[in-house]
Every structure is written in structure tokens, then in C-alpha cells.
Design an enzyme around this catalytic site. Structure first.
Site, PDB file in Angstrom:
ATOM      1  N   HIS A 290     -38.205   7.318  15.331  1.00 46.99           N
ATOM      2  CA  HIS A 290     -36.252   6.164  15.049  1.00 46.99           C
ATOM      3  C   HIS A 290     -35.706   5.799  14.369  1.00 46.99           C
ATOM      4  O   HIS A 290     -36.158   7.213  13.009  1.00 46.99           O
ATOM      5  CB  HIS A 290     -36.885   5.050  15.941  1.00 46.99           C
ATOM      6  CG  HIS A 290     -38.182   4.471  14.329  1.00 46.99           C
ATOM      7  ND1 HIS A 290     -38.941   5.065  15.008  1.00 46.99           N
ATOM      8  CD2 HIS A 290     -38.077   3.622  13.830  1.00 46.99           C
ATOM      9  CE1 HIS A 290     -40.192   4.691  14.195  1.00 46.99           C
ATOM     10  NE2 HIS A 290     -39.329   3.726  13.667  1.00 46.99           N
ATOM     11  N   ARG A 300     -27.764  -6.389   7.754  1.00 51.76           N
ATOM     12  CA  ARG A 300     -29.008  -6.721   9.411  1.00 51.76           C
ATOM     13  C   ARG A 300     -30.587  -6.845   8.346  1.00 51.76           C
ATOM     14  O   ARG A 300     -30.226  -6.457   7.473  1.00 51.76           O
ATOM     15  CB  ARG A 300     -28.380  -4.821   9.644  1.00 51.76           C
ATOM     16  CG  ARG A 300     -29.694  -4.811  10.707  1.00 51.76           C
ATOM     17  CD  ARG A 300     -29.862  -3.613  11.595  1.00 51.76           C
ATOM     18  NE  ARG A 300     -30.528  -3.739  12.993  1.00 51.76           N
ATOM     19  CZ  ARG A 300     -31.781  -3.203  12.687  1.00 51.76           C
ATOM     20  NH1 ARG A 300     -32.324  -2.599  11.414  1.00 51.76           N
ATOM     21  NH2 ARG A 300     -32.554  -2.490  13.619  1.00 51.76           N
TER      22      ARG A 300
HETATM   23  O1  LIG Z   1     -35.106  -1.860  10.912  1.00 47.30           O
HETATM   24  C1  LIG Z   1     -35.664  -1.484  11.309  1.00 47.30           C
HETATM   25  O2  LIG Z   1     -34.810  -1.921  13.038  1.00 47.30           O
HETATM   26  C2  LIG Z   1     -36.174  -0.486  11.615  1.00 47.30           C
HETATM   27  C3  LIG Z   1     -37.343  -0.344  10.999  1.00 47.30           C
HETATM   28  C4  LIG Z   1     -38.294   1.107  10.920  1.00 47.30           C
HETATM   29  O3  LIG Z   1     -38.340   1.425  12.086  1.00 47.30           O
HETATM   30  C5  LIG Z   1     -39.551   0.763  10.010  1.00 47.30           C
HETATM   31  O4  LIG Z   1     -40.079   0.080   9.532  1.00 47.30           O
HETATM   32  O5  LIG Z   1     -40.757   1.364   9.936  1.00 47.30           O
HETATM   33 FE   LIG Z   2     -39.904   2.872  11.810  1.00 55.78          FE
END
Ligand SMILES: O=C(O)CCC(=O)C(=O)O
Ligand SMILES: [Fe+2]
Length: 355
Positions: A290, A300
Site C-alpha cells: 500500500h 490528511r
Molecule cells: O496513512 C495511511 O493511510 C497509511 C499509513 C501506513 O501505511 C503506515 O503508517 O504504515
Molecule cells: Fe503501512
């Protein structure tokens, strides 16, 4: 090997390109070269297949006793992630935690830097640890809490740090219970019982599990198409429970589809399968790649509860999932050991553990 999660990076200090100077992203009107990732956008844009957003990460009602579990398992196998509603964490607590995070990130940069994450430490303010694997810097700032935040919170608010500590403690306690519940939904579906996981403790409640809370801030960006909030990665956890504010940005990758945006759903939490559950399930539940994009309209925020096993426990494919036709795919590894390897091999960490 370190016996505490917070010491996991002592042997693998973070190395940062271009990090001799911090920039206050909230005040920049142009994207500096240090943060300009691409001139050719194609590589990073949404897959053409998902241009109409027809691929949707499942949103699962945890109160749905008939279909809920079935949907969770299907989502774990196909997406490596899902969103949950009716998860039992009150909107009020989530709201309080998010307010605390917003308050933290709205402090002046010099103040936040008083709680800077040390190069060989796990907790504090700073860029994502994975930044060292990319030539450009990410359009984000983070604050990592491992155990008690008191030491760092005291530096941020010398007079008044206890409110922040109280809400983070309460949030982490609730997340821990939810994570244990999710673990059993996922594991029971594979035929795993409490006897199969001794480290889950006598009541199977995963009392000894360790965790970190990662607060993330992605300020409004003057040139979002050329910037990256958080580059593609999998989490080095069993699972991650993520809350995102009402601004899109999170995308997950699916083979043959490409990058799929995960829209915020009011009151929902996103659950990601991490690399350690990938190992424990012998690949039945693959960890999910992701990343986070940024935008020019709205700041955000997100809060990721990074959940793992007790630090000294060796994670390996569960013996019930292994037989002549399904040999173990990974060698045993502790969470600390895995974090150290990730800091070295990054995307190749799982494959470096393949038997
Ligand atoms: O900010 C997000 O939506 C994802 C954060 C993320 O993937 C993480 O902190 O490992
Ligand atoms: Fe993450």
C-alpha cells in the site's frame, strides 16, 4: 537480538538522503526538488483498470454473525486488507485520538523537533523509516509511539502532557483487544485453535503482544501529482488497524488490477495483513502492498496501530498448515529480527526468509 521492540533499530540506524535539514511542509508554496518524485506520472498513477473505481475494498460489518467471518477470510485471501464497521471502538475515542494527533502536528516545527526520533530509536517525531530506500523525500511527517509516549510528550508540552498520554494509552488498550479479536477470526478460519498458538497466552488473548502507534500527517501539497505521501510498502506487523481522516489518499495494490483507492468510510477502520501474518499463515493471507498519495485541498491525517507478537517469540508457519503437499515457506523469525532485516532488505525481506 534486542529484547524490547523499542530497541529494534539500534543495530540498523535509519539513513536519510537529504535529511540534513527538515522542511516545514505546511508553509511551502512550491514543491522543492528534494520532494519531486517524478516527471513521468504513469508509473505512479491509478491503474487504468480502476479508473471508474469499480474495484472496492470490502467493508465488513463485524456484527454480522452470519457472513462477517466469511467476508473477512475472503478479503484476507484476495485483498490482504478490508474495512470494518461495528468494531467496538467508540467514535468518541477515535475523535479524541485524532484531535490529539492534529494538536501534535500543528505545533511549530522547532517544537516537534524537540521530540525527534533518534536515528537508532523507534519512537518520536520524524519521517517514515522507509524513506531511506527512496531517493526523494515523502510529503509527510510522522510520530511513532512505542510503549509510553510520556518521555516525548513531555518535550512537546512540558506543562501539560498527561492528556496526550491518557488518550494514547486508552486508544492502544482498545486497539489491542480489537487486534486479538481479529486475529482469532482470521486464524480460526484456517482451523487454528488456542492450543496451536502457545504465545497467545492461557486465555488466548495475546496478552504479551507488542505494538506501536504511528500517527501520520500529510499536509496540503502544492504539486500533488509529482509528490508522494508514503511510498509503497508492506507493514512489518501481524496486522495493522488504520484510521484515516475523511480525506482519500490510501491506495492498495492488487495484482492484475493495480492501485485501488480506499475511500474513507465514516466510522470504519482499515485492517491490513502484515508480513508476520503472511509468514504465520504460510502464505494463505498475503501481506498487502500500500501507499499514500497527497492532495492540494485538505490536510490528511491517519493513525496506524501496528500490532505484532511478543518480541522474543519466533514466528514461523503454523504446523497445522504444513504437510507434505504444503511445505513451510519461511524460516522462523522474531519481530525484532524481522524489523532489522526490513531495514536492510526492504521489499526483499520476505523472500530472503524463503526456505
Ligand atoms: O496513512 C495511511 O493511510 C497509511 C499509513 C501506513 O501505511 C503506515 O503508517 O504504515
Ligand atoms: Fe503501512
Amino acid at each position: 537480538m534486542p529484547s524490547r521492540l523499542s530497541d529494534s533499530f539500534v543495530t540498523h540506524p535509519v539513513f536519510q538522503h537529504n535529511l540534513n535539514q527538515y522542511l516545514d511542509l505546511n508553509s511551502l508554496e512550491e514543491l522543492p526538488d528534494s520532494h519531486a518524485w517524478i516527471s513521468d506520472l504513469d508509473e505512479y498513477s491509478s491503474s487504468p483498470d480502476d479508473i471508474h473505481g469499480q474495484f472496492k475494498l470490502p467493508v465488513i460489518d463485524l456484527n454480522d454473525s452470519i457472513n462477517g467471518r466469511k467476508h473477512v477470510v475472503h478479503a484476507c485471501k484476495t485483498w490482504g486488507a478490508f474495512q470494518i464497521t461495528n468494531h467496538g471502538i467508540s467514535n468518541q475515542l477515535i475523535g479524541k485520538m485524532e484531535d490529539a494527533a492534529r494538536k501534535l502536528f500543528s505545533l511549530p516545527l522547532e517544537q516537534k523537533l524537540k521530540a525527534e526520533r533518534p536515528k537508532d530509536g523507534a519512537g518520536g517525531y520524524g519521517p517514515f523509516r522507509i524513506s531511506s530506500f527512496f531517493p526523494k523525500r515523502m510529503w509527510s511527517e510522522g510520530f511513532t509511539i512505542v510503549g509510553s509516549p510520556v518521555q516525548h510528550a513531555r518535550k512537546l508540552w512540558p506543562e501539560d502532557y498527561s492528556a496526550f498520554c491518557d488518550v494514547t494509552d486508552e486508544y492502544q488498550n482498545e486497539m489491542k483487544k480489537l487486534a486479538g479479536k481479529l486475529m482469532w477470526i482470521m486464524l480460526e478460519a484456517l482451523g487454528i485453535t488456542k492450543e496451536d498458538i502457545k504465545w497467545a497466552g492461557p486465555n488466548g488473548q495475546f496478552e504479551g503482544s507488542e505494538a506501536a502507534l504511528q500517527l501520520n500527517s500529510y499536509p496540503v501539497c502544492p504539486d500533488p501529482d509529482r509528490a508522494m505521501g508514503l511510498a509503497d510498502h508492506t507493514d512489518s506487523t501481524l496486522l495493522t488497524i488504520l484510521h484515516q481522516s475523511n480525506q482519500t489518499g490510501l491506495q492498495i495494490f492488487r495484482e492484475e488490477i493495480g492501485w485501488v483507492t480506499v475511500p474513507p468510510v465514516e466510522g470504519a477502520l482499515v485492517v491490513n495483513i502484515g508480513d508476520l501474518l503472511h509468514i504465520l499463515s504460510n502464505g494463505s493471507y498475503p501481506s498487502v502492498l500500500h501507499r499514500v498519495t497527497v492532495n492540494r485541498e485538505q490536510h490528511r491525517f491517519s493513525m496506524a496501530y501496528l500490532y505484532g507478537p511478543p518480541n522474543s517469540v519466533e514466528i514461523s508457519p503454523l504446523s497445522k498448515l504444513v504437510d507434505l503437499h504444503h511445505p513451510p515457506l519461511y524460516r522462523p523469525v522474531t519481530w525484532s529480527e524481522y524489523l532489522g532485516m526490513k531495514a536492510k532488505f526492504f521489499h526483499n525481506t520476505l523472500s530472503s526468509l524463503r526456505i
